[in-house]
Design a protein around this motif. Structure first.
Motif, PDB file in Angstrom:
ATOM      1  N   ARG A 175       0.843  -1.195   0.000  1.00 62.61           N
ATOM      2  CA  ARG A 175       0.000   0.000   0.000  1.00 62.61           C
ATOM      3  C   ARG A 175       0.878   1.245   0.000  1.00 62.61           C
ATOM      4  O   ARG A 175       1.852   1.331   0.751  1.00 62.61           O
ATOM      5  CB  ARG A 175      -0.922  -0.003   1.230  1.00 62.61           C
ATOM      6  CG  ARG A 175      -1.944   1.143   1.233  1.00 62.61           C
ATOM      7  CD  ARG A 175      -2.906   1.000   2.394  1.00 62.61           C
ATOM      8  NE  ARG A 175      -3.664  -0.245   2.289  1.00 62.61           N
ATOM      9  CZ  ARG A 175      -4.754  -0.385   1.557  1.00 62.61           C
ATOM     10  NH1 ARG A 175      -5.206   0.641   0.838  1.00 62.61           N
ATOM     11  NH2 ARG A 175      -5.390  -1.538   1.521  1.00 62.61           N
ATOM     12  N   ARG A 206       0.280   7.245  -9.090  1.00 60.03           N
ATOM     13  CA  ARG A 206      -0.479   6.493  -8.091  1.00 60.03           C
ATOM     14  C   ARG A 206      -0.864   7.416  -6.946  1.00 60.03           C
ATOM     15  O   ARG A 206      -0.144   8.360  -6.615  1.00 60.03           O
ATOM     16  CB  ARG A 206       0.350   5.323  -7.546  1.00 60.03           C
ATOM     17  CG  ARG A 206       0.778   4.290  -8.594  1.00 60.03           C
ATOM     18  CD  ARG A 206      -0.402   3.607  -9.248  1.00 60.03           C
ATOM     19  NE  ARG A 206       0.016   2.463 -10.041  1.00 60.03           N
ATOM     20  CZ  ARG A 206      -0.271   1.197  -9.739  1.00 60.03           C
ATOM     21  NH1 ARG A 206      -1.000   0.910  -8.690  1.00 60.03           N
ATOM     22  NH2 ARG A 206       0.167   0.221 -10.524  1.00 60.03           N
ATOM     23  N   GLU A 207      -1.991   7.112  -6.316  1.00 58.39           N
ATOM     24  CA  GLU A 207      -2.490   7.923  -5.209  1.00 58.39           C
ATOM     25  C   GLU A 207      -2.171   7.261  -3.875  1.00 58.39           C
ATOM     26  O   GLU A 207      -2.118   6.031  -3.771  1.00 58.39           O
ATOM     27  CB  GLU A 207      -4.003   8.116  -5.340  1.00 58.39           C
ATOM     28  CG  GLU A 207      -4.417   8.893  -6.584  1.00 58.39           C
ATOM     29  CD  GLU A 207      -5.922   9.080  -6.660  1.00 58.39           C
ATOM     30  OE1 GLU A 207      -6.640   8.540  -5.782  1.00 58.39           O
ATOM     31  OE2 GLU A 207      -6.374   9.766  -7.594  1.00 58.39           O
ATOM     32  N   GLU A 253      -3.369   3.733  -2.365  1.00 55.60           N
ATOM     33  CA  GLU A 253      -3.579   2.750  -3.430  1.00 55.60           C
ATOM     34  C   GLU A 253      -2.750   1.498  -3.169  1.00 55.60           C
ATOM     35  O   GLU A 253      -1.618   1.562  -2.696  1.00 55.60           O
ATOM     36  CB  GLU A 253      -3.200   3.379  -4.776  1.00 55.60           C
ATOM     37  CG  GLU A 253      -3.656   2.591  -5.982  1.00 55.60           C
ATOM     38  CD  GLU A 253      -3.451   3.371  -7.276  1.00 55.60           C
ATOM     39  OE1 GLU A 253      -3.515   2.722  -8.338  1.00 55.60           O
ATOM     40  OE2 GLU A 253      -3.222   4.596  -7.222  1.00 55.60           O
TER      41      GLU A 253
END
Length: 399
Positions: free
Chosen positions: A331, A354-355, A358
């Motif tokens: 993560r 990517r956040e 995520e």
């Protein structure tokens, strides 16, 4: 009534919605997108803040050229130009363009470029350099004459997904079993592993002439996977082999529109390993639009409007693309945000892909990128200094 500029599109990509569409709007023609994902395109355009005045979107099976032709006839549309930047739609686009007497690519070359096995067979028929290869389908025996190590990949794959070096028959058998469990019935392409650096060639053609615009020297992750780590615009490898590479692309039959080709520079010279008969992607198309004096998107669309190639000199500036790759799954707990900076002769752009929060699952392809750093500077020393400063500020934490 003005004839529309028709864009065939599958998924709503940044290149189409934020690159080619605004470029087509600046040309002043009515615009029509034909896609099998109409609502997705409307949402993407709204999210990106792209003006949609004068734009129409129609939905049909864009993989079926007859469906597109019948749709255009049914709506009384006779295209002024037909264009697609999709890997999957080049053959369909070429057939639709031919049906309406628009400038376009040869559909046979589009099909040969997209199907990796057909591409290798065409290279062989033409006497062009190429590695040993064989198509493998479920149930077939592994080839007894396979020259290990070899590279296994999906016959119609993209983005280095499921591309792997197999050093022996055991590794190949394990790869095939795992691949066909995930994707039953898909064909694989096996090919001899070529030693040497990778470089790209970006070309434009008007049907009469083919022009080398430049290319990237590409750094890859160590085998068995082949993830792009960095790409240097007009690096020494590509410059040295450019004329020979251009000759191979032309001999293959590429002569119209934009084409992105990849080569391995072996001890015996460059070997063509992949043709993507569309623009380079992964954000590099936007770098080229900024780097090249006449831009990139409008320059490509002009060819589909029947305009001849120009001989404008390209930029002498230096450019670099650097990818930040996840080293393991997990993560994403923290990550640097996107930013952009520019000044006298330089441009730095970091795009976070990517956040935070995520979940990352490694695919050993460019789907593992956390972010991409793109830079333009007037010379090599300035480029290195800008890169060092920008890279040192980037942080991420992956659980």
């Amino acid at each position: 009534m003005q004839r529309p500029f028709v864009i065939l599109s599958h998924v709503a990509t940044h290149a189409v919605c934020e690159g080619f569409l605004p470029a087509a709007q600046r040309r002043g023609h009515p615009l029509l997108i034909v896609t099998d994902h109409a609502q997705e395109h409307w949402r993407h355009l709204a999210d990106a803040g792209i003006p949609v005045d004068g734009l129409e979107i129609l939905e049909c099976d864009v993989f079926n050229p007859m469906a597109v032709i019948e749709l255009l006839h049914a709506h009384g549309q006779r295209p002024r130009a037909v264009f697609s930047n999709s890997d999957h739609l080049q053959t369909s686009c070429a057939l639709v363009a031919e049906a309406f007497d628009c400038p376009g690519k040869d559909w046979r070359i589009c099909h040969a470029a997209k199907n990796k096995a057909e591409m290798r067979e065409r290279l062989q028929r033409l006497g062009l350099p190429g590695p040993w290869f064989q198509v493998l389908t479920p149930g077939m025996a592994l080839p007894a004459d396979a020259p290990f190590p070899l590279v296994a990949k999906p016959r119609e794959g993209v983005a280095s997904l499921d591309v792997q070096l197999c050093r022996n028959a055991g590794e190949l058998a394990a790869y095939c079993e795992a691949f066909w469990q995930r994707q039953p019935n898909r064909a694989l392409l096996l090919e001899a592993y070529l030693q040497g650096p990778l470089f790209t060639l970006e070309t434009l053609g008007d049907g009469q002439r083919l022009q080398a615009i430049g290319g990237f020297d590409v750094s890859l992750s160590p085998p068995p996977h082949f993830v792009e780590l960095e790409a240097r615009w007009n690096g020494p490898v590509g410059r040295a082999a450019r004329n020979a590479a251009l000759a191979q692309v032309a001999a293959f039959g590429v002569n119209f529109g934009v084409c992105h080709s990849e080569f391995i520079l072996t001890a015996d010279g460059p070997v063509l390993v992949e043709i993507n008969y569309r623009s380079i992607g992964d954000g590099r198309e936007f770098l080229l639009d900024r780097l090249l004096p006449q831009g990139w998107f409008e320059r490509i669309l002009a060819l589909h409007l029947g305009e001849p190639l120009d001989d404008t000199e390209n930029s002498s500036a230096e450019a670099l693309v650097h990818y930040l790759v996840a080293l393991h799954g997990g993560r994403l707990l923290a990550a640097s945000p996107s930013f952009r900076a520019e000044g006298d002769g330089y441009w730095v752009d970091y795009c976070a892909l990517r956040e935070v929060g995520e979940e990352i699952r490694l695919s050993n392809s460019n789907k593992d990128y956390l972010g991409v750093l793109r830079l333009i500077a007037p010379d090599d020393a300035a480029l290195q200094a800008r890169f060092d400063a920008a890279r040192s500020d980037l942080r991420w934490e992956l659980a």
